[in-house]
Write a protein that holds these residues in place. Structure first.
Motif, PDB file in Angstrom:
ATOM      1  N   SER A 241      45.718  46.462  64.974  1.00 60.50           N
ATOM      2  CA  SER A 241      45.609  45.228  65.759  1.00 60.50           C
ATOM      3  C   SER A 241      44.165  44.749  65.770  1.00 60.50           C
ATOM      4  O   SER A 241      43.221  45.534  65.631  1.00 60.50           O
ATOM      5  CB  SER A 241      46.107  45.441  67.185  1.00 60.50           C
ATOM      6  OG  SER A 241      45.308  46.394  67.875  1.00 60.50           O
ATOM      7  N   TRP A 242      44.029  43.444  65.945  1.00 66.05           N
ATOM      8  CA  TRP A 242      42.711  42.802  65.995  1.00 66.05           C
ATOM      9  C   TRP A 242      42.647  41.928  67.226  1.00 66.05           C
ATOM     10  O   TRP A 242      43.424  40.986  67.375  1.00 66.05           O
ATOM     11  CB  TRP A 242      42.487  41.970  64.732  1.00 66.05           C
ATOM     12  CG  TRP A 242      41.135  41.321  64.649  1.00 66.05           C
ATOM     13  CD1 TRP A 242      40.009  41.659  65.333  1.00 66.05           C
ATOM     14  CD2 TRP A 242      40.767  40.218  63.810  1.00 66.05           C
ATOM     15  NE1 TRP A 242      38.961  40.844  64.984  1.00 66.05           N
ATOM     16  CE2 TRP A 242      39.398  39.950  64.046  1.00 66.05           C
ATOM     17  CE3 TRP A 242      41.460  39.444  62.877  1.00 66.05           C
ATOM     18  CZ2 TRP A 242      38.718  38.927  63.408  1.00 66.05           C
ATOM     19  CZ3 TRP A 242      40.776  38.431  62.239  1.00 66.05           C
ATOM     20  CH2 TRP A 242      39.417  38.182  62.489  1.00 66.05           C
ATOM     21  N   ASN A 243      41.726  42.265  68.143  1.00 66.64           N
ATOM     22  CA  ASN A 243      41.480  41.475  69.337  1.00 66.64           C
ATOM     23  C   ASN A 243      40.227  40.635  69.122  1.00 66.64           C
ATOM     24  O   ASN A 243      39.158  41.167  68.833  1.00 66.64           O
ATOM     25  CB  ASN A 243      41.291  42.391  70.550  1.00 66.64           C
ATOM     26  CG  ASN A 243      42.591  42.999  71.008  1.00 66.64           C
ATOM     27  OD1 ASN A 243      43.416  42.337  71.631  1.00 66.64           O
ATOM     28  ND2 ASN A 243      42.805  44.282  70.688  1.00 66.64           N
ATOM     29  N   LYS A 244      40.382  39.319  69.283  1.00 67.66           N
ATOM     30  CA  LYS A 244      39.275  38.412  68.959  1.00 67.66           C
ATOM     31  C   LYS A 244      39.170  37.306  69.999  1.00 67.66           C
ATOM     32  O   LYS A 244      40.157  36.691  70.391  1.00 67.66           O
ATOM     33  CB  LYS A 244      39.514  37.784  67.580  1.00 67.66           C
ATOM     34  CG  LYS A 244      38.375  36.889  67.106  1.00 67.66           C
ATOM     35  CD  LYS A 244      37.175  37.708  66.670  1.00 67.66           C
ATOM     36  CE  LYS A 244      36.142  36.839  65.926  1.00 67.66           C
ATOM     37  NZ  LYS A 244      35.533  35.811  66.798  1.00 67.66           N
ATOM     38  N   SER A 245      37.964  37.080  70.478  1.00 62.13           N
ATOM     39  CA  SER A 245      37.674  35.954  71.359  1.00 62.13           C
ATOM     40  C   SER A 245      36.206  35.611  71.233  1.00 62.13           C
ATOM     41  O   SER A 245      35.337  36.476  71.354  1.00 62.13           O
ATOM     42  CB  SER A 245      38.002  36.292  72.820  1.00 62.13           C
ATOM     43  OG  SER A 245      37.573  35.249  73.680  1.00 62.13           O
ATOM     44  N   ASP A 246      35.927  34.341  70.953  1.00 61.07           N
ATOM     45  CA  ASP A 246      34.535  33.894  70.964  1.00 61.07           C
ATOM     46  C   ASP A 246      34.042  33.822  72.411  1.00 61.07           C
ATOM     47  O   ASP A 246      34.836  33.783  73.356  1.00 61.07           O
ATOM     48  CB  ASP A 246      34.409  32.526  70.305  1.00 61.07           C
ATOM     49  CG  ASP A 246      34.747  32.570  68.826  1.00 61.07           C
ATOM     50  OD1 ASP A 246      34.526  33.629  68.202  1.00 61.07           O
ATOM     51  OD2 ASP A 246      35.245  31.546  68.307  1.00 61.07           O
ATOM     52  N   GLN A 247      32.740  33.803  72.588  1.00 58.74           N
ATOM     53  CA  GLN A 247      32.186  33.693  73.935  1.00 58.74           C
ATOM     54  C   GLN A 247      32.625  32.384  74.573  1.00 58.74           C
ATOM     55  O   GLN A 247      32.546  31.323  73.967  1.00 58.74           O
ATOM     56  CB  GLN A 247      30.664  33.789  73.892  1.00 58.74           C
ATOM     57  CG  GLN A 247      30.020  33.802  75.281  1.00 58.74           C
ATOM     58  CD  GLN A 247      28.529  34.034  75.202  1.00 58.74           C
ATOM     59  OE1 GLN A 247      27.953  34.086  74.114  1.00 58.74           O
ATOM     60  NE2 GLN A 247      27.891  34.160  76.361  1.00 58.74           N
ATOM     61  N   ASN A 248      33.156  32.492  75.808  1.00 57.27           N
ATOM     62  CA  ASN A 248      33.662  31.357  76.588  1.00 57.27           C
ATOM     63  C   ASN A 248      34.878  30.680  75.951  1.00 57.27           C
ATOM     64  O   ASN A 248      35.213  29.548  76.303  1.00 57.27           O
ATOM     65  CB  ASN A 248      32.557  30.318  76.814  1.00 57.27           C
ATOM     66  CG  ASN A 248      31.435  30.850  77.679  1.00 57.27           C
ATOM     67  OD1 ASN A 248      31.652  31.727  78.511  1.00 57.27           O
ATOM     68  ND2 ASN A 248      30.232  30.330  77.483  1.00 57.27           N
ATOM     69  N   GLN A 249      35.543  31.359  75.014  1.00 54.90           N
ATOM     70  CA  GLN A 249      36.810  30.837  74.482  1.00 54.90           C
ATOM     71  C   GLN A 249      37.961  31.324  75.357  1.00 54.90           C
ATOM     72  O   GLN A 249      38.596  30.550  76.062  1.00 54.90           O
ATOM     73  CB  GLN A 249      37.018  31.277  73.034  1.00 54.90           C
ATOM     74  CG  GLN A 249      38.312  30.720  72.430  1.00 54.90           C
ATOM     75  CD  GLN A 249      38.590  31.268  71.038  1.00 54.90           C
ATOM     76  OE1 GLN A 249      38.022  32.271  70.626  1.00 54.90           O
ATOM     77  NE2 GLN A 249      39.482  30.604  70.331  1.00 54.90           N
ATOM     78  N   PHE A 250      38.231  32.625  75.306  1.00 56.76           N
ATOM     79  CA  PHE A 250      39.191  33.240  76.225  1.00 56.76           C
ATOM     80  C   PHE A 250      38.510  34.231  77.152  1.00 56.76           C
ATOM     81  O   PHE A 250      39.116  34.755  78.069  1.00 56.76           O
ATOM     82  CB  PHE A 250      40.290  33.976  75.444  1.00 56.76           C
ATOM     83  CG  PHE A 250      40.969  33.136  74.401  1.00 56.76           C
ATOM     84  CD1 PHE A 250      41.655  31.987  74.763  1.00 56.76           C
ATOM     85  CD2 PHE A 250      40.913  33.483  73.073  1.00 56.76           C
ATOM     86  CE1 PHE A 250      42.278  31.206  73.812  1.00 56.76           C
ATOM     87  CE2 PHE A 250      41.529  32.707  72.104  1.00 56.76           C
ATOM     88  CZ  PHE A 250      42.219  31.564  72.481  1.00 56.76           C
ATOM     89  N   SER A 251      37.248  34.532  76.886  1.00 60.37           N
ATOM     90  CA  SER A 251      36.509  35.533  77.640  1.00 60.37           C
ATOM     91  C   SER A 251      35.057  35.093  77.776  1.00 60.37           C
ATOM     92  O   SER A 251      34.512  34.430  76.881  1.00 60.37           O
ATOM     93  CB  SER A 251      36.584  36.885  76.924  1.00 60.37           C
ATOM     94  OG  SER A 251      35.777  37.851  77.553  1.00 60.37           O
ATOM     95  N   ALA A 252      34.431  35.454  78.910  1.00 61.71           N
ATOM     96  CA  ALA A 252      33.035  35.098  79.118  1.00 61.71           C
ATOM     97  C   ALA A 252      32.129  35.807  78.115  1.00 61.71           C
ATOM     98  O   ALA A 252      31.074  35.297  77.744  1.00 61.71           O
ATOM     99  CB  ALA A 252      32.611  35.450  80.537  1.00 61.71           C
ATOM    100  N   GLN A 253      32.547  36.995  77.662  1.00 61.16           N
ATOM    101  CA  GLN A 253      31.815  37.737  76.650  1.00 61.16           C
ATOM    102  C   GLN A 253      32.664  37.805  75.386  1.00 61.16           C
ATOM    103  O   GLN A 253      33.882  37.933  75.442  1.00 61.16           O
ATOM    104  CB  GLN A 253      31.487  39.151  77.142  1.00 61.16           C
ATOM    105  CG  GLN A 253      30.591  39.176  78.369  1.00 61.16           C
ATOM    106  CD  GLN A 253      30.386  40.591  78.893  1.00 61.16           C
ATOM    107  OE1 GLN A 253      31.092  41.508  78.514  1.00 61.16           O
ATOM    108  NE2 GLN A 253      29.394  40.742  79.760  1.00 61.16           N
TER     109      GLN A 253
END
Length: 290
Positions: A241-253
């Motif tokens: 699995s790959w967990n991905k989120s840019d800063q302030n996209q889905f997560s503050a970090q």
């Protein structure tokens, strides 16, 4: 943990449920659970590393109603609250999930096939973030052979995020973001008298427990179990699995973690009451940010 006595702890869990059929068409189910887990090498169900212990409670309530012989409606709600021992690195997280779905038997047109439509809502809250996710999907559930079956669900999502962002000068401000995309799940299954297998792919928004929001998770997994004889059986599983989120996209970090998991095991049944089982598990997490 033999060499690290400071990690010694007593962990426990409790889970209970109740289901009641009011009449042949209406069924209500409920459940609740509590888990105390102090392991410092835990991996969340999404594949994210959790390097601290926690106390977690969860509650569920759902109901299904047979609208007709061919169609059933289902409504469900779930609430989860998790508090972490290391409160400076991991934020207490509460998650609410609600969904409504409708299925329809298409046996008249396609044998052993169901059409399923659903709407879902989830909200993840911490002290500095709020992520609300709305989804709508449609899918098919079909057994196209005595041994083979599949389920396919696909649709879209709309995600709203709010985070408290702090600059290097110590100035705090609220950042809002809206994002849309697709969600989907595909599962292929095989089952005969001695062999069972499944191959699954999914893509969705998942809560980053202890983190500052949520993550876009893409995963593929396979499982296989084989009975070699009446007494001896084995299993094998693999997942990525790959967990991905840019800063302030889905997560503050920003989040960028790739998780590989391998399992295998053997079981021997001496009698119906006595068995011996051995299992092996390997897990690897690649932190893309570091």
């Amino acid at each position: 943990y033999v060499r690290n006595a400071n990690l010694d702890s007593v962990d426990y869990f409790g889970q209970g449920g109740l289901g009641y059929r009011f009449d042949p068409r209406l069924t209500i189910t409920s459940g609740a659970g509590y888990v105390r887990n102090s392991r410092p090498d835990r991996i969340d169900v999404t594949g994210l590393a959790l390097k601290t212990g926690s106390d977690k409670q969860n509650y569920q309530l759902s109901g299904s109603y047979a609208v007709s012989e061919k169609s059933t409606s289902t409504v469900s709600y779930a609430y989860t609250q998790e508090n972490f021992d290391n409160s400076t690195a991991y934020l207490s997280t509460s998650v609410q999930n609600a969904s409504i779905s409708q299925d329809y038997d298409l046996d008249r047109y396609l044998r052993q096939t169901k059409l399923v439509g659903s709407f879902g809502f989830s909200r993840s809250l911490t002290t500095i973030s709020q992520v609300s996710d709305y989804t709508a999907t449609v899918g098919l559930l079909r057994k196209f052979h005595e041994l083979w079956g599949y389920s396919l669900n696909a649709g879209g999502r709309f995600t709203q995020s709010e985070f408290v962002s702090t600059t290097q000068q110590g100035v705090s401000s609220t950042v809002s973001n809206s994002d849309q995309g697709w969600v989907g799940n595909l599962s292929l299954t095989y089952s005969d008298e001695s062999l069972n297998g499944a191959l699954t792919f999914d893509h969705d928004i998942s809560t980053a427990a202890g983190g500052t929001g949520a993550t876009a998770r893409t995963g593929v997994s396979t499982s296989l179990s084989k009975r070699f004889s009446r007494e001896l059986s084995g299993n094998f599983g693999m997942g990525y699995s790959w967990n991905k989120s840019d800063q302030n996209q889905f997560s503050a970090q920003a989040i960028d973690e790739r998780y590989l998991n391998l399992t295998c095991g053997l079981r021997y049944d001496f009698t119906k009451d006595v068995s011996l089982e051995g299992n092996y598990r390997f897990s690897s997490i690649n932190y893309g940010q570091t």
